[in-house]
Design a protein around this motif. Sequence first.
Motif, mmCIF file in Angstrom:
data_model
loop_
_atom_site.group_PDB
_atom_site.id
_atom_site.type_symbol
_atom_site.label_atom_id
_atom_site.label_comp_id
_atom_site.label_asym_id
_atom_site.label_seq_id
_atom_site.Cartn_x
_atom_site.Cartn_y
_atom_site.Cartn_z
ATOM 1 N N LEU A 348 -16.433 -41.801 46.097
ATOM 2 C CA LEU A 348 -15.414 -40.755 46.066
ATOM 3 C C LEU A 348 -15.027 -40.412 44.627
ATOM 4 O O LEU A 348 -14.922 -39.227 44.266
ATOM 5 N N TYR A 349 -14.799 -41.428 43.800
ATOM 6 C CA TYR A 349 -14.361 -41.120 42.440
ATOM 7 C C TYR A 349 -15.426 -40.334 41.685
ATOM 8 O O TYR A 349 -15.094 -39.451 40.873
ATOM 9 N N ASP A 350 -16.686 -40.620 41.920
ATOM 10 C CA ASP A 350 -17.749 -39.849 41.270
ATOM 11 C C ASP A 350 -17.636 -38.369 41.639
ATOM 12 O O ASP A 350 -17.858 -37.480 40.802
ATOM 13 N N ASN A 351 -17.275 -38.096 42.876
ATOM 14 C CA ASN A 351 -17.086 -36.704 43.294
ATOM 15 C C ASN A 351 -15.833 -36.096 42.692
ATOM 16 O O ASN A 351 -15.832 -34.917 42.299
ATOM 17 N N LEU A 352 -14.759 -36.883 42.619
ATOM 18 C CA LEU A 352 -13.547 -36.392 41.967
ATOM 19 C C LEU A 352 -13.826 -36.049 40.503
ATOM 20 O O LEU A 352 -13.351 -35.032 39.981
ATOM 21 N N ALA A 353 -14.613 -36.875 39.830
ATOM 22 C CA ALA A 353 -14.957 -36.619 38.430
ATOM 23 C C ALA A 353 -15.787 -35.344 38.288
ATOM 24 O O ALA A 353 -15.646 -34.606 37.310
ATOM 25 N N GLU A 354 -16.660 -35.072 39.268
ATOM 26 C CA GLU A 354 -17.433 -33.827 39.233
ATOM 27 C C GLU A 354 -16.526 -32.607 39.366
ATOM 28 O O GLU A 354 -16.732 -31.583 38.710
ATOM 29 N N VAL A 355 -15.507 -32.719 40.215
ATOM 30 C CA VAL A 355 -14.599 -31.595 40.446
ATOM 31 C C VAL A 355 -13.625 -31.441 39.272
ATOM 32 O O VAL A 355 -13.345 -30.337 38.805
ATOM 33 N N GLY A 356 -13.097 -32.562 38.778
ATOM 34 C CA GLY A 356 -12.126 -32.537 37.697
ATOM 35 C C GLY A 356 -10.700 -32.561 38.213
ATOM 36 O O GLY A 356 -10.430 -32.255 39.380
ATOM 37 N N ALA A 357 -9.786 -32.920 37.340
ATOM 38 C CA ALA A 357 -8.370 -32.992 37.694
ATOM 39 C C ALA A 357 -7.786 -31.593 37.886
ATOM 40 O O ALA A 357 -8.348 -30.598 37.406
ATOM 41 N N PRO A 358 -6.658 -31.479 38.591
ATOM 42 C CA PRO A 358 -6.004 -30.172 38.718
ATOM 43 C C PRO A 358 -5.603 -29.611 37.359
ATOM 44 O O PRO A 358 -5.338 -30.362 36.411
ATOM 45 N N THR A 359 -5.580 -28.305 37.263
ATOM 46 C CA THR A 359 -5.056 -27.627 36.082
ATOM 47 C C THR A 359 -4.045 -26.589 36.540
ATOM 48 O O THR A 359 -4.132 -26.069 37.659
ATOM 49 N N TYR A 360 -3.077 -26.302 35.683
ATOM 50 C CA TYR A 360 -1.968 -25.422 36.048
ATOM 51 C C TYR A 360 -1.971 -24.174 35.181
ATOM 52 O O TYR A 360 -2.008 -24.250 33.950
ATOM 53 N N GLY A 361 -1.933 -23.035 35.851
ATOM 54 C CA GLY A 361 -1.976 -21.761 35.163
ATOM 55 C C GLY A 361 -0.613 -21.279 34.714
ATOM 56 O O GLY A 361 0.409 -21.961 34.912
ATOM 57 N N PRO A 362 -0.544 -20.073 34.138
ATOM 58 C CA PRO A 362 0.719 -19.555 33.582
ATOM 59 C C PRO A 362 1.852 -19.455 34.596
ATOM 60 O O PRO A 362 3.010 -19.710 34.269
ATOM 61 N N GLU A 363 1.529 -19.096 35.853
ATOM 62 C CA GLU A 363 2.593 -18.964 36.853
ATOM 63 C C GLU A 363 3.204 -20.320 37.186
ATOM 64 O O GLU A 363 4.436 -20.442 37.305
ATOM 65 N N ALA A 364 2.386 -21.343 37.331
ATOM 66 C CA ALA A 364 2.911 -22.684 37.593
ATOM 67 C C ALA A 364 3.713 -23.191 36.405
ATOM 68 O O ALA A 364 4.793 -23.783 36.575
ATOM 69 N N ILE A 365 3.201 -22.974 35.201
ATOM 70 C CA ILE A 365 3.925 -23.407 33.996
ATOM 71 C C ILE A 365 5.255 -22.682 33.896
ATOM 72 O O ILE A 365 6.294 -23.280 33.568
ATOM 73 N N GLY A 366 5.273 -21.398 34.217
ATOM 74 C CA GLY A 366 6.528 -20.646 34.177
ATOM 75 C C GLY A 366 7.554 -21.172 35.157
ATOM 76 O O GLY A 366 8.743 -21.266 34.841
#
Length: 537
Positions: A348-366
């Motif tokens: 599972l972790y190998d697949n999570l590493a392929e996908v990558g961690a979540p990232t937050y765009g300008p609307e979420a940051i705002g």
Amino acid sequence: MTADMSSESGAELPGTAKATARAWVDEHMRDLSRWHQHIWELAEPAWREHESASWYVQRLRAEGFDVEEGSGGMPTAFCAEWSNGPGPTLLTYAEYDAVPGNSQEATTRRRPREGLGPDAPGHTDPHSVLGIATLAGLLATQHAMIERDIPGRLRYTGEPAEKMHGSKVVHGLRGYYDGVDAIISFHPFYMLPLCNTARWDTQCGAYYSKVYEFVCDEPQTWQLGADPNSPIPASHSAARAPGANIALMQMHSASRTMHDAMLPSVGGWSLSDAILASGQATADNLPAQVARIQYSWRTPDVPMAEHVLAVLDRNAEHAAAMAHCRLESTWVARSRPGLTNHTMAQVLYDNLAEVGAPTYGPEAIGAAQDIQRELGIDPMTQPFLAECEQLTSPQEAEAALREQMPAWQRNWTSDDYVEMTHYAPTVRFYVARPALRPAPGRGAYPPWVMNALGGIPAAIDPTIEVTGKTVAGTFIDLLCDEDARARAAAEFAERSETEGMEPLLPADFQPPTHLPWPEYVRDREGNRRWLGTGAHG
């Protein structure tokens, strides 16, 4: 899977199938976000998730799954299955229970949802995203299996009342996890270092929950010498039985007093209590007939849990006798510590590493910055906790956990996925949900902040996307890689032999759905109302 199962080579198939699954998630993010908002707004509490469960049942049937409603004798549970021909059976699941007292609108200020008071339920963890994110992985896998001609079966269970460890022990006892080759258990991140990672050695521990019910159904026998000619058997001027409320207060007081002596103050164990409503507030001249108190406790191992049980049982027995009551008790949950599976965790972790961690765009940051302004905090350029956008390997997370634990302790915290680990190779993993970076000198953010972020689409949708793609990728690997399945099965068999234990509840255990758990109702006009909201609702 062997090469002759598909026109593609065994080496190429997993990669192309994963790409197909990830594309499905990307193409359906608008639907997934909308689905999540619906479950988040329903916010139904434990054992009363009627509309949430019904939504899942209808959605899964529309996607071609055979669905059993009310699985295991639980009205708000379900079990869905879909097959693409003979092959491995893989399982994941939804949760959808919310927590009373946490009503929060999806906004950047503290405010209960429209028409409700703050005492209504809200999604805290949030289980709303737990369910929709795994559903995303399930449906993406189904799509890839069809498109790439991958045989196998998908099983998806609806697990109510997770906050009380309610359903998984029942589903296990009733055979719903039998015949499964692998299980994926997901939960949104709730504590460091378990963020964008999988558990390695330290699984969750034991959890017990029990309701003690004091019943005073013969108050007239408290004083046998009372005037037999009284027109009212328990007249206002006669001595009368202390009643159920007195028993409950004695139980609560004694157990609180003995709390420090139940177990040593190490190992991260905890005990909590809740008084269940019994509807006798207008009885002005009668002793309380019934009173109920629920105790729930988390311990690293079963012997510690059994010691707490012995103390509580003894306290309840004597409290009932003091107040002229009889005692009844009902198990809510009794869960074993979990079994780890390194093979599953690494796949599972190998697949999570392929996908990558979540990232937050300008609307979420705002939105995050608006919350900080609301709290009088200067908005940060990067308002989200750094770990939310970083990966942590299972081994790194394990080392960080062990730094906080005594050497003898093998399990920590509590969650009912542990029951699943005794039926099939299981991985427990966590993907970040939006959490704010601490402000210097300000301490922790109030709870409503994370609750609100869990309902703001721009902030919570990245959790759905990353989780869905990770679940799908892991399922595809397990469907295609016979060697990985064999290694996971061998490890499961070995750990079951050396560390496993039998279920702690009997095979005929009945889930406590009959108890007066809080719930929503519909009025004559069909509007939802939260029982106990008073003027607010």
